[in-house]
Design a protein around this motif. Structure first.
Motif, PDB file in Angstrom:
ATOM      1  N   ARG A 208       0.836  -1.197   0.000  1.00 50.09           N
ATOM      2  CA  ARG A 208       0.000   0.000   0.000  1.00 50.09           C
ATOM      3  C   ARG A 208       0.873   1.250   0.000  1.00 50.09           C
ATOM      4  NH1 ARG A 208      -2.447   0.631   6.135  1.00 50.09           N
ATOM      5  NH2 ARG A 208      -0.471   0.474   7.271  1.00 50.09           N
ATOM      6  N   THR A 255      -2.903  -0.630  -7.251  1.00 46.60           N
ATOM      7  CA  THR A 255      -3.783  -0.800  -6.110  1.00 46.60           C
ATOM      8  C   THR A 255      -5.082  -1.479  -6.546  1.00 46.60           C
ATOM      9  OG1 THR A 255      -4.730   1.406  -6.453  1.00 46.60           O
ATOM     10  CG2 THR A 255      -2.834   1.230  -4.972  1.00 46.60           C
ATOM     11  N   VAL A 256      -5.744  -2.124  -5.586  1.00 46.02           N
ATOM     12  CA  VAL A 256      -7.005  -2.809  -5.882  1.00 46.02           C
ATOM     13  C   VAL A 256      -8.185  -2.134  -5.189  1.00 46.02           C
ATOM     14  CG1 VAL A 256      -5.929  -5.036  -6.287  1.00 46.02           C
ATOM     15  CG2 VAL A 256      -6.613  -4.415  -3.969  1.00 46.02           C
ATOM     16  N   THR A 257      -7.941  -1.055  -4.467  1.00 43.90           N
ATOM     17  CA  THR A 257      -9.001  -0.313  -3.798  1.00 43.90           C
ATOM     18  C   THR A 257      -8.909   1.157  -4.184  1.00 43.90           C
ATOM     19  OG1 THR A 257      -7.681   0.186  -1.821  1.00 43.90           O
ATOM     20  CG2 THR A 257      -8.898  -1.898  -1.843  1.00 43.90           C
ATOM     21  N   ALA A 258     -10.002   1.875  -3.933  1.00 43.19           N
ATOM     22  CA  ALA A 258     -10.008   3.311  -4.236  1.00 43.19           C
ATOM     23  C   ALA A 258      -9.051   4.060  -3.323  1.00 43.19           C
ATOM     24  CB  ALA A 258     -11.436   3.863  -4.097  1.00 43.19           C
ATOM     25  N   ASN A 259      -8.852   3.556  -2.111  1.00 44.26           N
ATOM     26  CA  ASN A 259      -7.921   4.170  -1.169  1.00 44.26           C
ATOM     27  C   ASN A 259      -6.565   3.483  -1.291  1.00 44.26           C
ATOM     28  OD1 ASN A 259      -6.569   5.345   0.943  1.00 44.26           O
ATOM     29  ND2 ASN A 259      -7.735   4.293   2.555  1.00 44.26           N
ATOM     30  N   ALA A 262      -5.095   1.657   1.839  1.00 45.19           N
ATOM     31  CA  ALA A 262      -5.805   0.562   2.489  1.00 45.19           C
ATOM     32  C   ALA A 262      -4.913  -0.669   2.590  1.00 45.19           C
ATOM     33  CB  ALA A 262      -7.074   0.228   1.713  1.00 45.19           C
ATOM     34  N   ARG A 264      -5.648  -3.597   2.256  1.00 44.65           N
ATOM     35  CA  ARG A 264      -5.981  -4.607   1.234  1.00 44.65           C
ATOM     36  C   ARG A 264      -4.982  -4.579   0.078  1.00 44.65           C
ATOM     37  NH1 ARG A 264      -6.477  -7.740  -2.118  1.00 44.65           N
ATOM     38  NH2 ARG A 264      -8.304  -8.883  -2.865  1.00 44.65           N
ATOM     39  N   ASN A 265      -4.297  -3.472  -0.084  1.00 42.41           N
ATOM     40  CA  ASN A 265      -3.300  -3.355  -1.157  1.00 42.41           C
ATOM     41  C   ASN A 265      -1.993  -4.061  -0.821  1.00 42.41           C
ATOM     42  OD1 ASN A 265      -4.849  -1.716  -3.035  1.00 42.41           O
ATOM     43  ND2 ASN A 265      -4.650  -0.075  -1.530  1.00 42.41           N
ATOM     44  N   ARG A 267      -0.354  -7.171  -0.668  1.00 44.95           N
ATOM     45  CA  ARG A 267      -0.703  -8.492  -1.183  1.00 44.95           C
ATOM     46  C   ARG A 267       0.453  -9.109  -1.969  1.00 44.95           C
ATOM     47  NH1 ARG A 267      -2.317  -4.618  -4.672  1.00 44.95           N
ATOM     48  NH2 ARG A 267      -2.414  -5.103  -6.908  1.00 44.95           N
TER      49      ARG A 267
END
Length: 277
Positions: A208, A255-259, A262, A264-265, A267
């Protein structure tokens, strides 16, 4: 005699009568018939486009455009090489699709007459590996805890197995490439299913974004180091080192999210590559 000499000449008019459709004849009937035929063909075409599949439409097109193959090879000749050339791919003549350039790329090399069947078989292999992995969910509470970090998808590149951080459990210690025990356990599960195929493997690292601009962006080194650590865990769990094709760090660029900040990025992607990749 004089009276007869002054008599007006007698003019006889003969009117030509044409039987049929009057002054315009029957040409309009021919034009109207052509129009009706064209409209019927048009509506039939519209119906076929709406009522058939792409494969059926191709079959109809081939029916009206027949071809007679001389030989089931990449060339059309019937000489001593059957249409192939000794210069095809700078080696011996090869049969199959793709041998069309003197220096072909990996994607354009000849696949042979069974190339399409090989592609279907490979796709089925990727799906079987994916099913074997997703089937682990629900085996036990421990496996359930591990598999919540895992999502899979089949792409043009191959089977992508994505491992990511969750809110209460990270795969690595914060801001480091030191793996948590959960990642070691996941690596063991992955090797078991990856051994169902012989395809090569790629490992991608993603992290991230940091909240503040830094003098030196640490995401490049961190993502690359984490990818290398994952490669080491897979090989330690039993993956043949020769199957690893590449290890890449993408920093925070995908990135895989709008933020972008986050978690979640954070990975790791383990990709079971298609054989033409």
């Amino acid at each position: 005699m004089a009276a007869q000499g002054n008599a007006a000449p007698v003019i006889i008019k003969r009117k030509k009568v044409i039987a049929g459709g009057g002054h315009h004849g029957g040409a309009w009937k021919v034009a109207y018939a052509d129009f009706v035929t064209a409209m019927m063909a048009f509506f039939m075409l519209m119906w076929l486009l709406n009522a058939t599949t792409e494969k059926q439409r191709k079959g109809i097109a081939d029916y009206f455009n027949p071809t007679i193959p001389v030989n089931r090879i990449s060339g059309g000749g019937d000489g001593s090489f059957g249409g192939d050339s000794v210069l095809s791919e700078q080696t011996l003549a090869q049969n199959g699709t793709g041998a069309s350039a003197s220096v072909p790329t990996e994607e354009m090399q000849a696949r042979g007459e069974s190339g399409e069947k090989d592609s279907v078989a490979e796709a089925e292999t990727l799906v079987e590996v994916e099913k074997a992995l997703t089937a682990r969910t629900g085996e036990s509470m421990t496996m359930e805890r591990l598999m919540r970090h895992v999502v899979t998808r089949v792409t043009d590149e191959g089977l992508v197995i994505e491992l990511f951080d969750v809110e209460d459990q990270a795969l690595f210690l914060p801001d480091s490439a030191m793996p948590d025990h959960v990642l070691t356990e996941i690596a063991g599960v992955l090797v078991e299913v990856l051994d169902l195929a012989s395809n090569q493997v790629a490992v991608n690292g993603h992290v991230r974004s940091y909240p503040l601009p830094l003098i030196e962006n640490p995401t490049w080194n961190l993502s690359a180091e984490r990818a290398q650590v994952m490669r080491g865990l897979l090989e330690k769990a039993g993956l043949d080192a020769a199957r690893v094709q590449r290890v890449t760090g993408f920093a925070d660029r995908k990135t895989v999210t709008a933020n972008p900040q986050a978690i979640r990025n954070n990975r790791i992607e383990v990709i079971l590559l298609r054989k033409n990749r």
